[in-house]
Design a protein around this motif. Structure first.
Motif, mmCIF file in Angstrom:
data_model
loop_
_atom_site.group_PDB
_atom_site.id
_atom_site.type_symbol
_atom_site.label_atom_id
_atom_site.label_comp_id
_atom_site.label_asym_id
_atom_site.label_seq_id
_atom_site.Cartn_x
_atom_site.Cartn_y
_atom_site.Cartn_z
ATOM 1 N N LEU A 90 0.835 -1.199 0.000
ATOM 2 C CA LEU A 90 0.000 0.000 0.000
ATOM 3 C C LEU A 90 0.873 1.255 0.000
ATOM 4 C CD1 LEU A 90 -2.690 1.521 0.292
ATOM 5 C CD2 LEU A 90 -2.499 1.175 2.770
ATOM 6 N N ASN A 91 1.889 1.281 0.844
ATOM 7 C CA ASN A 91 2.773 2.440 0.902
ATOM 8 C C ASN A 91 3.491 2.663 -0.427
ATOM 9 O OD1 ASN A 91 2.100 2.931 3.589
ATOM 10 N ND2 ASN A 91 3.765 1.647 4.362
ATOM 11 N N ALA A 92 3.930 1.580 -1.063
ATOM 12 C CA ALA A 92 4.617 1.708 -2.346
ATOM 13 C C ALA A 92 3.674 2.220 -3.424
ATOM 14 C CB ALA A 92 5.212 0.357 -2.759
ATOM 15 N N THR A 93 2.426 1.753 -3.406
ATOM 16 C CA THR A 93 1.446 2.191 -4.402
ATOM 17 C C THR A 93 1.130 3.670 -4.250
ATOM 18 O OG1 THR A 93 0.476 -0.027 -4.411
ATOM 19 C CG2 THR A 93 -0.830 1.751 -5.352
ATOM 20 N N ILE A 94 0.961 4.120 -3.010
ATOM 21 C CA ILE A 94 0.682 5.535 -2.760
ATOM 22 C C ILE A 94 1.847 6.400 -3.238
ATOM 23 C CG2 ILE A 94 0.387 7.253 -0.945
ATOM 24 C CD1 ILE A 94 -1.230 5.182 0.603
ATOM 25 N N THR A 95 3.069 5.975 -2.921
ATOM 26 C CA THR A 95 4.241 6.738 -3.339
ATOM 27 C C THR A 95 4.358 6.777 -4.854
ATOM 28 O OG1 THR A 95 5.365 6.054 -1.311
ATOM 29 C CG2 THR A 95 6.726 6.973 -3.060
ATOM 30 N N ALA A 96 4.013 5.683 -5.528
ATOM 31 C CA ALA A 96 4.072 5.642 -6.993
ATOM 32 C C ALA A 96 3.076 6.611 -7.610
ATOM 33 C CB ALA A 96 3.802 4.222 -7.480
ATOM 34 N N VAL A 97 1.873 6.695 -7.054
ATOM 35 C CA VAL A 97 0.866 7.636 -7.567
ATOM 36 C C VAL A 97 1.339 9.071 -7.360
ATOM 37 C CG1 VAL A 97 -1.484 8.495 -7.261
ATOM 38 C CG2 VAL A 97 -1.045 6.036 -7.263
ATOM 39 N N GLU A 98 1.898 9.357 -6.202
ATOM 40 C CA GLU A 98 2.391 10.707 -5.935
ATOM 41 C C GLU A 98 3.550 11.063 -6.869
ATOM 42 O OE1 GLU A 98 3.305 10.403 -1.816
ATOM 43 O OE2 GLU A 98 1.282 10.944 -1.157
ATOM 44 N N ALA A 99 4.406 10.087 -7.174
ATOM 45 C CA ALA A 99 5.509 10.339 -8.097
ATOM 46 C C ALA A 99 4.988 10.615 -9.502
ATOM 47 C CB ALA A 99 6.459 9.138 -8.114
ATOM 48 N N LYS A 100 3.960 9.891 -9.913
ATOM 49 C CA LYS A 100 3.377 10.130 -11.231
ATOM 50 C C LYS A 100 2.696 11.499 -11.285
ATOM 51 C CE LYS A 100 0.010 7.406 -12.493
ATOM 52 N NZ LYS A 100 -0.768 6.263 -13.028
ATOM 53 N N ARG A 101 2.017 11.873 -10.197
ATOM 54 C CA ARG A 101 1.416 13.214 -10.119
ATOM 55 C C ARG A 101 2.475 14.290 -10.240
ATOM 56 N NH1 ARG A 101 0.149 14.556 -4.295
ATOM 57 N NH2 ARG A 101 2.424 14.652 -4.433
ATOM 58 N N ASP A 102 3.603 14.114 -9.537
ATOM 59 C CA ASP A 102 4.678 15.099 -9.589
ATOM 60 C C ASP A 102 5.242 15.224 -11.002
ATOM 61 O OD1 ASP A 102 4.326 15.524 -6.909
ATOM 62 O OD2 ASP A 102 6.022 14.260 -6.286
ATOM 63 N N PHE A 103 5.296 14.109 -11.726
ATOM 64 C CA PHE A 103 5.794 14.181 -13.102
ATOM 65 C C PHE A 103 4.879 15.022 -13.977
ATOM 66 C CE2 PHE A 103 5.081 12.592 -17.412
ATOM 67 C CZ PHE A 103 6.277 12.969 -17.985
#
Length: 315
Positions: free
Chosen positions: A267-280
């Motif tokens: 769950l933590n990895a998935t949340i971080t991945a979404v935030e990284a994609k948003r930042d991109f």
């Protein structure tokens, strides 16, 4: 252009919050099931109070995180509504459930500074204001020109003055020329100082434009690499770990607590991945505004230079 840029940012933030809300909703459902299972095991004496509390606090934390994310998603949607200027039945629009996938390749912009100098609208406006100021003083004949900048790609042949040999120059050369006039008499001293002050302001803006372009491209590439790393490396590995954990749990090689611990980490990895994609995607929009204009450098004055502006500290 600024409204368009801010609307684009608001859209990506709203969609990212919506995607995170969906992820946490699924996580809350799983945590609720785990908490209920822990309570039943506790009633039979198969689970102690410490382990029960761990499962219950995970549910409590996910529930609080979900509530905060839903509130943020609602606020981000309202921010998007304000930028779009919608009301009434138009408020029923639907947002995507997830952000767009990353592009297969990042943009390659080796001459990002030259591109920004050539296309930035605010820089073009500042140059037109300088020309208008010269016309307002009746300045027609330029005695010489100066290059405000010298930083764009060049590939040309030159002739060595000593040997006469033709040499190919490779490097950076970008000219941003402005005319200088012979102001002559003392009575036009104020006009000269005001004009040179405007020239210096144009030079300052050009330097800032180059810096913004470099920084925006650097952030764009770094966020692309980070988001791509999560998509290509972290999430696939997390899925493999999750699948293997499920197999071992089905074979009764591990207990339910190991399964739940893996669920938390995924769950933590998935949340971080979404935030990284948003930042991109935010960085991609910022790169556009850095090159074209609209949204960067808001603190800079956009007021046209007039003949009444001061002209001190001019070189």
């Amino acid at each position: 252009m600024r409204v368009a840029a801010d609307t684009r940012r608001a859209f990506y933030r709203a969609v990212a919050s919506r995607e995170l809300s969906g992820i946490l909703t699924q996580a809350q459902s799983a945590a609720d099931t785990a908490s209920e299972l822990a309570a039943r095991l506790g009633q039979t004496g198969a689970m102690n109070k410490l382990d029960q509390a761990r499962e219950q606090v995970f549910l409590a934390e996910v529930t609080a995180q979900l509530a905060a994310t839903r509130q943020r998603a609602a606020s981000e949607r309202e921010a998007l509504i304000r930028w779009l200027g919608l009301w009434g039945v138009d408020l029923e629009f639907k947002l995507p459930n997830a952000l767009p996938a990353l592009p297969r390749r990042a943009q390659t912009l080796p001459a990002i500074e030259a591109e920004a100098i050539r296309r930035r609208v605010d820089l073009q406006i500042a140059r037109m204001e300088l020309e208008a100021l010269a016309r307002s003083y009746g300045l027609r004949q330029a005695t010489r020109f100066i290059n405000i900048l010298d930083a764009g790609y060049a590939d040309k042949l030159t002739k060595d003055k000593l040997t006469g040999e033709r040499i190919r120059d490779r490097g950076y050369e970008l000219e941003l020329q402005v005319p200088l006039f012979d102001f002559g008499e003392v009575r036009v001293r104020q006009a000269e100082q005001t004009y040179l002050h405007a020239v210096n302001r144009l030079a300052e803006k050009a330097v800032n434009v180059r810096s913004e372009a470099r920084d925006a491209y650097r952030v764009y590439r770094s966020t692309y690499d980070i988001a791509g790393h999560y998509q290509r490396e972290v999430l696939p590995l997390r899925k493999i770990i999750s699948d293997e954990t499920m197999l071992r749990y089905g074979a009764m090689q591990i207990d339910v607590f190991s399964l739940l611990a893996e669920a938390r980490q995924r769950l933590n990895a998935t949340i971080t991945a979404v935030e990284a994609k948003r930042d991109f995607w935010l960085a991609e929009g910022n790169l556009t505004t850095a090159v074209v204009g609209g949204g960067l450098g808001r603190s800079e004055s956009s007021r046209p230079m007039t003949a009444t502006d001061g002209g001190t500290d001019v070189h």
